[in-house]
Design an enzyme around this catalytic site. Structure first.
Site, PDB file in Angstrom:
ATOM      1  N   CYS A   1       0.913  -1.165   0.169  1.00 39.77           N
ATOM      2  CA  CYS A   1      -0.038   0.309  -0.011  1.00 39.77           C
ATOM      3  C   CYS A   1       0.854   1.406   0.000  1.00 39.77           C
ATOM      4  O   CYS A   1       0.479   2.501  -0.433  1.00 39.77           O
ATOM      5  CB  CYS A   1      -0.723   0.073   1.240  1.00 39.77           C
ATOM      6  SG  CYS A   1      -2.051  -1.554   1.260  1.00 39.77           S
TER       7      CYS A   1
ATOM      8  N   CYS B   1      -1.002   2.673   6.268  1.00 34.65           N
ATOM      9  CA  CYS B   1      -0.679   1.369   6.565  1.00 34.65           C
ATOM     10  C   CYS B   1      -0.366   0.579   5.440  1.00 34.65           C
ATOM     11  O   CYS B   1      -0.634   0.701   4.178  1.00 34.65           O
ATOM     12  CB  CYS B   1      -1.709   0.667   7.684  1.00 34.65           C
ATOM     13  SG  CYS B   1      -3.263   0.432   6.716  1.00 34.65           S
TER      14      CYS B   1
ATOM     15  N   HIS C   1      -8.550   2.527  -3.226  1.00 37.95           N
ATOM     16  CA  HIS C   1      -7.469   2.326  -3.036  1.00 37.95           C
ATOM     17  C   HIS C   1      -6.706   1.302  -3.958  1.00 37.95           C
ATOM     18  O   HIS C   1      -6.646   0.240  -3.857  1.00 37.95           O
ATOM     19  CB  HIS C   1      -7.432   1.633  -1.577  1.00 37.95           C
ATOM     20  CG  HIS C   1      -6.101   1.253  -0.939  1.00 37.95           C
ATOM     21  ND1 HIS C   1      -4.859   1.820  -1.588  1.00 37.95           N
ATOM     22  CD2 HIS C   1      -5.648   0.456  -0.128  1.00 37.95           C
ATOM     23  CE1 HIS C   1      -3.823   1.352  -0.574  1.00 37.95           C
ATOM     24  NE2 HIS C   1      -4.316   0.512   0.078  1.00 37.95           N
TER      25      HIS C   1
END
Length: 404
Positions: free
Chosen positions: A91, A390, A360
């Protein structure tokens, strides 16, 4: 040792974010990356020969575009002298591409680097590792890269059999965060993103994408993921993903980030070189940090990462004008905020939504957020911003940027 040079970020741009299997699904991550790279050159007038390299971040690559940054650069019209490579910090990949570019510029290894992030989760590969050994009587095992990556990201010593959702549920239990609080935060995210769409706040950062279709090409110029029609009742009606095995489960598709398609890019250089090239700096990198924690509780890793980045910058949360914390899950955001003592309704927090509402797209998210905050800061007459997220597997990145 030579003193590190100052680094600025110029012209952060992004494509709209598409839903899983949505309007951008016909395009690969490379296609999306090429679109945003070409737009970067067109809008800045930057001579591609001035670019030393393109760092490409992607979480679900295939061998259709090995060394993704290099292939995307060549397809976008950069000369063969422009180098490129690919990185994956899950991520955090997009932000890591920016930070790697910054380190090259700071140390004088490069003068101008383009950071590129792209992901087509709609086209994440289905793969086998057994095919070269022949087909067994039972056939070949095919893995879905999206699901498999969430199960294996902790390695053999830190298994995550229930993936990221299982980790989010652990935080729900650890912090005592209710389903109602998660859904309320998700609704806030959608409302802020929809308001930003309606006001045209995303206009300057967006690059329209032309998508082929049966009746001719379609131009996509707005994010597909934000839902103007969502309500607390609609969110509350969704079933928890792990509800069958855990009667206390609260994490749903509605209070989690999306699986999405998008690309984003920016130029990283020095203020002096930017002036020579006619580039207008948008942000200045102040500090950054990375932190690791238990893969089963990766959602709160932004706490130590952000704390360290702020400490290195010599500031605290009260000094920030924008706090961009990627919304992997509402419960994960709420857990971080509890540790920081920041209110969930703080207007500085994701003023225009984030992962739950905008989406995302793993490899692109870090630069997508950067493009958004680069326009948020002047709109809010702010000076300092924090970007943090995160990372599945027990990591987090955080960076402090100042308005240039």
């Amino acid at each position: 040792m030579t003193e590190l040079r100052e680094v600025v970020v110029c012209a952060p741009l992004r494509t709209p974010v598409g839903r899983m299997g949505g309007v951008l699904a016909p395009l690969s991550a490379r296609d999306l990356g090429v679109v945003v790279l070409r737009a970067l050159l067109d809008r800045t007038g930057l001579d591609p020969a001035a670019v030393d390299g393109v760092i490409g971040s992607q979480g679900y690559p295939t061998m259709e575009s090995p060394a993704f940054g290099r292939v995307a650069a060549l397809d976008a019209g950069f000369p063969v002298t422009t180098t490129g490579y690919q990185l994956d910090r899950r991520c955090g990949s997009g932000l890591q591409a920016v930070l790697n570019a910054a380190m090259e510029v700071q140390t004088g290894v490069s003068d101008v680097v383009v950071a590129l992030g792209a992901e087509s989760m709609s086209n994440a590969p289905i793969y086998t590792e057994q095919g070269r050994r022949g087909v067994s009587p039972g056939g070949l095992m095919l893995h879905d890269a999206l699901a498999r990556g969430r199960e294996t990201v902790g390695g053999v010593n830190f298994p995550t059999p229930e993936g990221n959702v299982g980790s989010a549920e652990l935080l729900r239990a650890d912090y005592g965060i209710s389903r109602e609080a998660q859904d309320a935060f998700a609704l806030q995210s959608h409302r802020r993103a929809v308001a930003a769409q309606q006001s045209g706040a995303f206009g300057a950062e967006l690059v329209p994408v032309e998508v082929p279709g049966r009746r001719g090409p379609v131009v996509v110029d707005r994010d597909e993921h934000p839902r103007a029609d969502t309500t607390l009742d609609a969110l509350g009606a969704l079933r928890p993903i792990l509800g069958r095995g855990d009667p206390d489960a609260t994490v749903t598709a509605g209070n989690s980030s999306g699986q999405n398609d998008a690309a984003a890019a920016c130029v990283v250089t020095t203020p002096e070189r930017a002036a020579e090239l006619g580039l207008d700096p948008a942000l200045r990198l102040v500090s950054w940090a990375v932190a690791g924690n238990d893969p089963l509780r990766f959602g709160v890793a932004p706490v130590p990462a952000a704390n360290l980045a702020l400490q290195r910058a010599g500031i605290g949360f009260d000094d920030l004008d924008v706090i961009e914390l990627n919304e992997a899950f509402a419960v994960q955001v709420l857990a971080c905020l509890a540790d920081w003592g920041v209110d969930a309704e703080d207007p500085r927090l994701n003023p225009q939504g984030s992962g739950i509402s905008i989406g995302h797209p793993i490899g692109a998210t870090g630069i997508r957020i950067l493009a958004t905050l680069a326009h948020e800061l002047p709109a809010l007459d702010g000076e300092l911003a924090l970007e943090t997220m995160c990372i599945g597997g027990g990591q987090a990145l955080a960076a402090v940027f100042a308005r240039a």
